[in-house]
Design an enzyme around this catalytic site. Structure first.
Site, PDB file in Angstrom:
ATOM      1  N   HIS A  15      -8.711  -6.067   1.656  1.00  0.00           N
ATOM      2  CA  HIS A  15      -8.832  -6.512   0.987  1.00  0.00           C
ATOM      3  C   HIS A  15      -9.517  -7.238   0.919  1.00  0.00           C
ATOM      4  O   HIS A  15      -9.240  -8.616  -0.326  1.00  0.00           O
ATOM      5  CB  HIS A  15      -6.792  -7.660   1.475  1.00  0.00           C
ATOM      6  CG  HIS A  15      -5.851  -7.000   1.740  1.00  0.00           C
ATOM      7  ND1 HIS A  15      -5.406  -6.825   2.755  1.00  0.00           N
ATOM      8  CD2 HIS A  15      -5.353  -6.288   1.197  1.00  0.00           C
ATOM      9  CE1 HIS A  15      -4.511  -6.022   2.919  1.00  0.00           C
ATOM     10  NE2 HIS A  15      -3.809  -5.750   1.116  1.00  0.00           N
ATOM     11  N   GLY A 124      -7.031  -1.698  -5.517  1.00  0.00           N
ATOM     12  CA  GLY A 124      -7.426  -0.975  -4.272  1.00  0.00           C
ATOM     13  C   GLY A 124      -7.078   0.235  -4.424  1.00  0.00           C
ATOM     14  O   GLY A 124      -6.361   1.186  -5.484  1.00  0.00           O
ATOM     15  N   GLU A 125      -8.450   1.722  -4.548  1.00  0.00           N
ATOM     16  CA  GLU A 125      -7.540   2.634  -4.645  1.00  0.00           C
ATOM     17  C   GLU A 125      -7.066   3.720  -3.490  1.00  0.00           C
ATOM     18  O   GLU A 125      -6.794   4.497  -3.547  1.00  0.00           O
ATOM     19  CB  GLU A 125      -9.494   3.266  -4.631  1.00  0.00           C
ATOM     20  CG  GLU A 125      -9.841   3.896  -6.503  1.00  0.00           C
ATOM     21  CD  GLU A 125     -10.761   4.102  -5.849  1.00  0.00           C
ATOM     22  OE1 GLU A 125     -11.586   5.436  -5.679  1.00  0.00           O
ATOM     23  OE2 GLU A 125     -12.126   3.744  -6.790  1.00  0.00           O
ATOM     24  N   ASP A 127      -4.193   3.252  -2.710  1.00  0.00           N
ATOM     25  CA  ASP A 127      -2.409   3.331  -3.163  1.00  0.00           C
ATOM     26  C   ASP A 127      -2.960   3.529  -4.684  1.00  0.00           C
ATOM     27  O   ASP A 127      -3.074   3.335  -5.875  1.00  0.00           O
ATOM     28  CB  ASP A 127      -2.067   2.616  -3.058  1.00  0.00           C
ATOM     29  CG  ASP A 127      -1.742   1.902  -1.988  1.00  0.00           C
ATOM     30  OD1 ASP A 127      -1.188   2.277  -0.843  1.00  0.00           O
ATOM     31  OD2 ASP A 127      -2.056   0.786  -1.302  1.00  0.00           O
ATOM     32  N   SER A 158      -5.943  -0.082   6.436  1.00  0.00           N
ATOM     33  CA  SER A 158      -4.256  -0.547   5.526  1.00  0.00           C
ATOM     34  C   SER A 158      -4.222  -1.758   6.602  1.00  0.00           C
ATOM     35  O   SER A 158      -4.192  -1.407   7.652  1.00  0.00           O
ATOM     36  CB  SER A 158      -3.423   1.341   6.133  1.00  0.00           C
ATOM     37  OG  SER A 158      -2.440   0.763   6.109  1.00  0.00           O
ATOM     38  N   SER A 159      -2.730  -2.385   6.384  1.00  0.00           N
ATOM     39  CA  SER A 159      -2.447  -3.269   6.316  1.00  0.00           C
ATOM     40  C   SER A 159      -1.437  -2.747   8.281  1.00  0.00           C
ATOM     41  O   SER A 159      -0.891  -3.124   8.318  1.00  0.00           O
ATOM     42  CB  SER A 159      -1.368  -4.271   5.741  1.00  0.00           C
ATOM     43  OG  SER A 159      -1.806  -4.792   4.757  1.00  0.00           O
ATOM     44  N   ARG A 160      -0.757  -1.513   7.521  1.00  0.00           N
ATOM     45  CA  ARG A 160      -0.154  -0.483   8.358  1.00  0.00           C
ATOM     46  C   ARG A 160      -1.155   0.080   9.930  1.00  0.00           C
ATOM     47  O   ARG A 160      -0.150  -0.094  10.449  1.00  0.00           O
ATOM     48  CB  ARG A 160       0.786   0.631   7.855  1.00  0.00           C
ATOM     49  CG  ARG A 160       1.821   0.268   6.743  1.00  0.00           C
ATOM     50  CD  ARG A 160       1.841   1.379   6.273  1.00  0.00           C
ATOM     51  NE  ARG A 160       2.674   1.514   4.990  1.00  0.00           N
ATOM     52  CZ  ARG A 160       4.521   0.657   5.034  1.00  0.00           C
ATOM     53  NH1 ARG A 160       4.510   0.953   6.002  1.00  0.00           N
ATOM     54  NH2 ARG A 160       4.294   0.532   3.656  1.00  0.00           N
TER      55      ARG A 160
HETATM   56  O1  PAF Z   1      -0.253  -2.624  -2.444  1.00  0.00           O
HETATM   57  C1  PAF Z   1       0.068  -3.212  -2.571  1.00  0.00           C
HETATM   58  O2  PAF Z   1       0.319  -4.700  -1.634  1.00  0.00           O
HETATM   59  C2  PAF Z   1       1.594  -3.688  -3.522  1.00  0.00           C
HETATM   60  O3  PAF Z   1       1.929  -2.925  -3.700  1.00  0.00           O
HETATM   61  C3  PAF Z   1       1.337  -4.605  -4.414  1.00  0.00           C
HETATM   62  C4  PAF Z   1       0.574  -4.293  -5.958  1.00  0.00           C
HETATM   63  C5  PAF Z   1       1.019  -6.305  -3.735  1.00  0.00           C
HETATM   64  C6  PAF Z   1       2.365  -5.077  -4.960  1.00  0.00           C
HETATM   65  O4  PAF Z   1       3.919  -5.697  -3.733  1.00  0.00           O
END
Ligand code: PAF
Length: 241
Positions: A15, A124-125, A127, A158-160
């Protein structure tokens, strides 16, 4: 004018790269943090989604955000939301495994754009299918993409990832290893018993159909689960491979 970085929080270096890119484009950068219920197909997944608001403010500000915005559900959806269809490509891959996911994403992004009225937005790429659908749907908005940020050993941020134990994390490394050898992806992924495959394909970036020899821009996309945690990643494939 503002540049918007839409997020769901649990911010990390990936991010920060988006925010830094946004700051290169404008001196006003709004980071939105909203865990959008519409894009979750399972209530448990929504509940378990990491939430770290205090750290998020610090991470976003350090990266150059001028405003960190935590909208409420009512601000985003004052009325029963009318969902935006993601079309046929929204039903493939991530969309096939998570029906309605991309409609939820497009709907929230549309609301964020309506409220913030940015001149550009950064995604971001990692996703990749989400990015494609957003670019395709919001043709009048300037959508800027930023390459995936990886850990030293290749794991895509990734946040996960915070939910992965050390052994989950080791198993998850099979994804970035497989992406390095697209011709042998399935074989490599199969060597990791803890990785449960959803899909691994080489697609045409233009239309998400399986790439052929004639395809100019190929991308390898992988998704699956480690210990019930969904992970996805992608990489450009050299056209000659
Ligand atoms: O990628 C994400 O974090 C989410 O899908 C987004 C684009 C913020 C929409 O909720």
């Amino acid at each position: 004018m503002t540049v918007l970085v839409p997020t769901m929080g649990a911010l990390h270096k990936g991010h920060q790269a988006l925010i830094k890119r946004a700051r290169e484009l404008d001196k006003e950068v709004v980071v939105s943090i909203f865990v959008n219920p519409l894009q979750f197909t399972e209530a448990a997944d929504l509940e378990k989604y990491p939430r770290t608001p205090e750290a998020d403010i610090q991470i976003a500000t350090l990266a150059g955000a001028t405003e960190v915005w935590f909208p409420t559900y009512e601000e985003i959806y004052p009325n029963e939301p009318v969902q935006i269809s993601a079309g046929p490509i929204g039903e493939l891959y991530e969309g096939a495994s998570r029906p309605g996911h991309f409609a939820g994403v497009l709907t929230v992004v549309n609301r964020l754009f309506e409220i913030v009225k940015p001149k550009a937005a950064v995604f971001g790429e990692k996703d990749f299918q989400q990015l494609w659908l957003i670019k395709n749907h919001f043709k009048k908005m300037e959508i800027i993409s930023v390459p995936t940020i990886r850990e030293f050993d290749g794991l895509a941020l990734s946040s996960r990832n915070v939910r992965l134990t050390e052994s989950d994390r080791n198993a998850a490394l099979i994804i970035s290893k497989a992406l390095k050898e697209p011709a042998r992806m399935a074989e490599i992924l199969a060597t990791e018993p803890e990785f449960k495959l959803d899909y691994a394909d080489i697609i045409d970036e233009q239309n998400f159909q399986i790439a052929t020899d004639a395809t100019k821009n190929k991308r390898a996309i992988i998704a699956g689960w480690v210990n019930g945690i969904r992970l996805l990643d992608n990489a450009v494939v050299d056209t000659n491979s």
